[in-house]
Design an enzyme around this catalytic site. Structure first.
Site, mmCIF file in Angstrom:
data_model
loop_
_atom_site.group_PDB
_atom_site.id
_atom_site.type_symbol
_atom_site.label_atom_id
_atom_site.label_comp_id
_atom_site.label_asym_id
_atom_site.label_seq_id
_atom_site.Cartn_x
_atom_site.Cartn_y
_atom_site.Cartn_z
ATOM 1 C CG ASN A 1 39.644 30.616 42.479
ATOM 2 O OD1 ASN A 1 40.543 31.088 41.792
ATOM 3 N ND2 ASN A 1 38.916 29.589 42.081
ATOM 4 N N GLY B 1 32.219 42.082 34.632
ATOM 5 C CA GLY B 1 31.312 41.822 35.741
ATOM 6 C C GLY B 1 31.134 42.997 36.667
ATOM 7 C CG ASN C 1 41.696 34.608 41.643
ATOM 8 O OD1 ASN C 1 41.776 35.825 41.522
ATOM 9 N ND2 ASN C 1 40.895 33.887 40.904
ATOM 10 C CB CYS C 2 38.663 36.103 44.216
ATOM 11 S SG CYS C 2 38.109 34.603 43.369
ATOM 12 C CD GLU D 1 39.189 44.829 31.513
ATOM 13 O OE1 GLU D 1 39.814 45.877 31.323
ATOM 14 O OE2 GLU D 1 38.557 44.582 32.537
ATOM 15 C CB SER E 1 35.143 33.173 41.506
ATOM 16 O OG SER E 1 35.750 31.972 41.884
ATOM 17 C CG MET F 1 34.921 33.882 46.700
ATOM 18 S SD MET F 1 36.212 32.607 46.739
ATOM 19 C CE MET F 1 35.806 31.656 45.282
ATOM 20 C CB CYS G 1 33.285 39.356 39.120
ATOM 21 S SG CYS G 1 32.187 39.173 37.707
ATOM 22 C CE1 TYR H 1 35.286 32.756 37.751
ATOM 23 C CE2 TYR H 1 36.764 32.975 35.877
ATOM 24 C CZ TYR H 1 36.088 33.541 36.943
ATOM 25 O OH TYR H 1 36.224 34.886 37.191
#
Length: 719
Positions: free
Chosen positions: A414, A689, A181-182, A555, A395, A391, A393, A550
């Site tokens: 993540n 974010g 993910n990030c 959006e 996380s 990470m 926005c 989390y």
């Protein structure tokens, strides 16, 4: 009501099966409330429901029973007791759901919707412009990836996602592809030791300009090799050694023309400061002109503010001055990178602190460009166990040390997010808190399975699938082809996240819509986040990956869950009727709380949601009153860890209006002249974010009338 029906069953001494075997072979505790929910949908009376449930249970095995058997006995009981019409409806609904499942896993159906420009697909992400070819290519691949991903995961998890019990995030990329993910990119490792992109072996840079150019290339490649955001932690300290090379180069050159050593140093400092500004300006422009393979500008965050040398201070100031100056000849607000400035006692918080002048510049920048967001150094350490930039926005990695006892943040990542629909659990419980926790625990079992599936899928990647991540340093340790990537994830080096949404709506179900100052309601909603945390702690101990809570930003998920629940429960005042759910732990923004009210209400939740959180406050135009914003920052320092600013910064280049654009049926427009052409105005809102431009990329499926009715929710901390 649920307790009453359960008692009816017990009084008649009917045994309840202990295990339900789903159609995909998975097992879970048998739950009577699910029978009741089915009968609720058939609009049967309480007495009728009790008779039907007794009849069904009387024909089931006392230990384990299959879903097919329950379905068959439900149809039989309805017919046996004379509810033939309801039996027909029940069978029809079941068939329709089976058809919907087949459609969901059929890529042809989704591709047809994409071809027809279904707004739920083409406007799913506010920072993807679906009109351009590379975005269209990504959307096409994503349409196929989602259907294949649903088929790849266990069927009961896929169906829980489709029903809206949970949300399996980024289904267009994973699990079809074993992507992460990030992350926090390990820029120090890469810039110090060199790296490879494509056919180019890149050596360590000898100037700050080259260092930032290399950073942009790294960001583009990392963004194309994962599906989430990426961050540079403590970028001022990261880049200082390369700016120092500029300084010594200028100092050496000055000796050829200047005899006075003092003037030589002054010359070198002046030139180095210009190099730093030019480098940071170049980085901002490069990031905003990049396009990843996902058809969007990489979601990038720069964290800074802790450096103390003159070079580190100059980098901090240049980042802020470049953002204040704006992009291009029209001086537009840059969407990326997201800027995060750190406040720290003794460094920059008070007027007597050595870096206070940079804080003043950060305040000015936030009043004009909304960024930087703020990290409170001491609170972030308290909540997450160590200090680091999030990470992407929001996380956050948790404090972690390697086998040598060294704290490590950069190079970690993540592995994905699964979000639970809390308002649905509350609505299904019908105000019965005992039943709420029963359903909650069942949904936690599903979330656990989904997250473990995410972890196991990501572990199947090979280093050669994403060389920039695994082989060339972005994830820290450099692996060889064929190495096990799990060594970068296990022992809690990586996080995997349990998201949640709609605490406000849960409180409303049990305590009414004005529960913000009700201690019992506060404690109940806080106990939910605590329970999420407790589950994550148990899972972490069981699997040795860091499961973290989390506070989901989304959006579109605020819409999706609410829409599905409206179909299921109808329009319920202050819950589904407003057509959106409130993200995570945020205050009901329809009530326009002051920053102090909002932060006081929200401040207790991140302690248990340390895997991801942020607070936003909304302000009027602050350009003429930056001290008001600074006062909020100072007040919040020891109360919250991560704080963002929402203030009107829209600008019409046609008539000169500056402030907040009006949301209308055709989009956001200048309230003075009606201009809504993105070429001649700059409309910037927070989405998920990050900042976004809704004139170019319509948010929330392009329904601007709905955005107008709930703009406060979207732009005041509820993404």
């Amino acid at each position: 009501m649920a307790e009453e029906k359960t008692m009816i069953v017990k009084k008649n001494a009917i045994q309840i099966p202990t295990v339900l075997i789903k159609r995909d072979g998975s097992k879970m505790p048998f739950a009577i409330y699910k029978l009741r929910l089915v009968l609720d949908q058939l609009k049967l009376s309480d007495d009728a429901q009790a008779k039907i449930i007794r009849t069904v249970l009387g024909k089931l095995d006392q230990s384990a029973v299959t879903a097919e058997t329950v379905h068959r006995e439900m149809v039989a009981a309805l017919n046996e007791l004379g509810y033939n019409r309801q039996a027909i409806i029940y069978v029809q609904v079941h068939k329709r759901r089976q058809q919907e499942w087949q459609q969901a896993i059929d890529p042809t159906q989704r591709l047809e919707r994409l071809q027809e420009n279904d707004p739920t697909l083409v406007h799913e992400n506010a920072n993807k412009d679906s009109r351009v070819f590379n975005t269209q290519r990504d959307l096409t691949a994503g349409a196929v990836g989602k259907t294949l991903g649903l088929k790849l995961m266990p069927e009961h998890i896929a169906k829980a996602h489709l029903r809206g019990d949970i949300h399996y995030h980024d289904l267009d990329y994973t699990p079809w592809s074993p992507m992460t993910n990030c992350c926090l990119i390990d820029f120090k490792e890469m810039l110090t030791n060199g790296f490879k992109i494509g056919n180019a072996e890149v050596e360590s840079p000898h100037s700050i300009q080259t260092a930032t150019a290399q950073m942009a290339q790294i960001i583009a490649n990392v963004a194309s090799s994962q599906y989430g955001g990426c961050s540079a932690d403590r970028v001022d300290e990261l880049l200082a050694p390369f700016a120092k090379k500029n300084y010594f180069k200028h100092l050496s050159e000055s000796a050829d023309y200047i005899d006075d050593p003092t003037k030589q140093k002054q010359f070198a400092v002046k030139r180095t400061k210009k190099d730093i500004y030019d480098a940071m300006q170049g980085l901002e422009y490069e990031i905003n002109t990049l396009f990843s393979s996902q058809g969007q500008t990489p979601f990038t965050t720069l964290g800074f503010g802790l450096g103390t040398t003159w070079i580190e201070r100059e980098i901090q100031k240049s980042i802020l001055k470049v953002r204040i100056a704006g992009l291009g000849k029209e001086k537009r607000t840059a969407i990326f990178p997201k800027l995060i400035f750190t406040l720290k006692k003794g460094l920059n918080l008070a007027a007597t602190d050595p870096n206070y002048d940079i804080k003043e510049l950060a305040v000015e920048c936030a009043t004009k460009r909304m960024y930087p967001d703020i990290l409170m150094y001491d609170k972030i350490k308290e909540i997450t166990g160590s200090f680091k930039t999030p990470m992407g926005c929001r996380s956050f990695l948790q404090g972690w040390k390697d086998e040598h006892g060294r704290e490590v943040n950069s190079g970690r990542m993540n592995l994905g997010v699964v979000t639970v629909n809390l308002p649905r659990i509350a609505l299904e419980s019908k105000g019965d808190q005992h039943l709420f926790w029963e359903i909650f625990n069942e949904k936690m079992r599903i979330c656990k399975e989904a997250l473990v599936f995410k972890v196991n899928r990501v572990k199947q990647a090979l280093p050669e699938n994403a060389p920039i991540l695994y082989q060339y340093g972005a994830f820290g340790k450099r692996l060889k082809p064929g190495d096990d990537v799990d060594q970068l994830f296990k022992h809690r080096r990586a996080t995997v996240s349990l998201g949640y949404i709609g605490l406000y709506e849960v409180g409303t179900v049990f305590y009414g819509p004005n529960w913000e100052n009700n201690p019992a309601a506060h404690d109940f909603t806080l106990s939910i986040v605590k329970a999420l945390k407790e589950n994550c702690v148990r899972w972490s101990d069981e699997y040795d990956y860091h499961f973290s809570v989390y506070s989901t930003p989304s959006e579109s998920l605020t819409d999706r869950f609410c829409k599905l629940d409206t179909e299921k429960f109808g329009k319920i005042a202050d819950i589904t009727a407003k057509e959106y759910y409130t993200n995570s732990f945020h205050y009901d923004v329809r009530k326009h709380p002051s920053p102090f009210e909002k932060l006081t209400f929200e401040m207790d939740y991140p302690k248990y949601a340390s895997g991801g959180f942020i607070h936003y406050c909304e302000y009027p135009n602050l350009k003429q009153n930056p001290k008001a914003l600074e006062a909020v920052w100072d007040w919040a320092y020891d109360k919250v860890g991560y704080l963002g600013t929402n203030t009107p910064i829209d600008h019409c280049f046609k008539c000169g209006f500056e402030g907040e654009f009006k949301a209308t049926a055709r989009g956001f427009e200048c309230p003075t002249c009606g201009n809504h052409d993105p070429k001649t105005c700059d409309c910037v809102k927070r989405t998920c974010g990050y900042l976004g431009n809704p004139l170019v990329r319509p948010m929330v499926h392009g329904r601007h009338v709905e955005i107008a009715s709930r703009a406060k929710n979207l732009f005041n901390g509820n993404d």
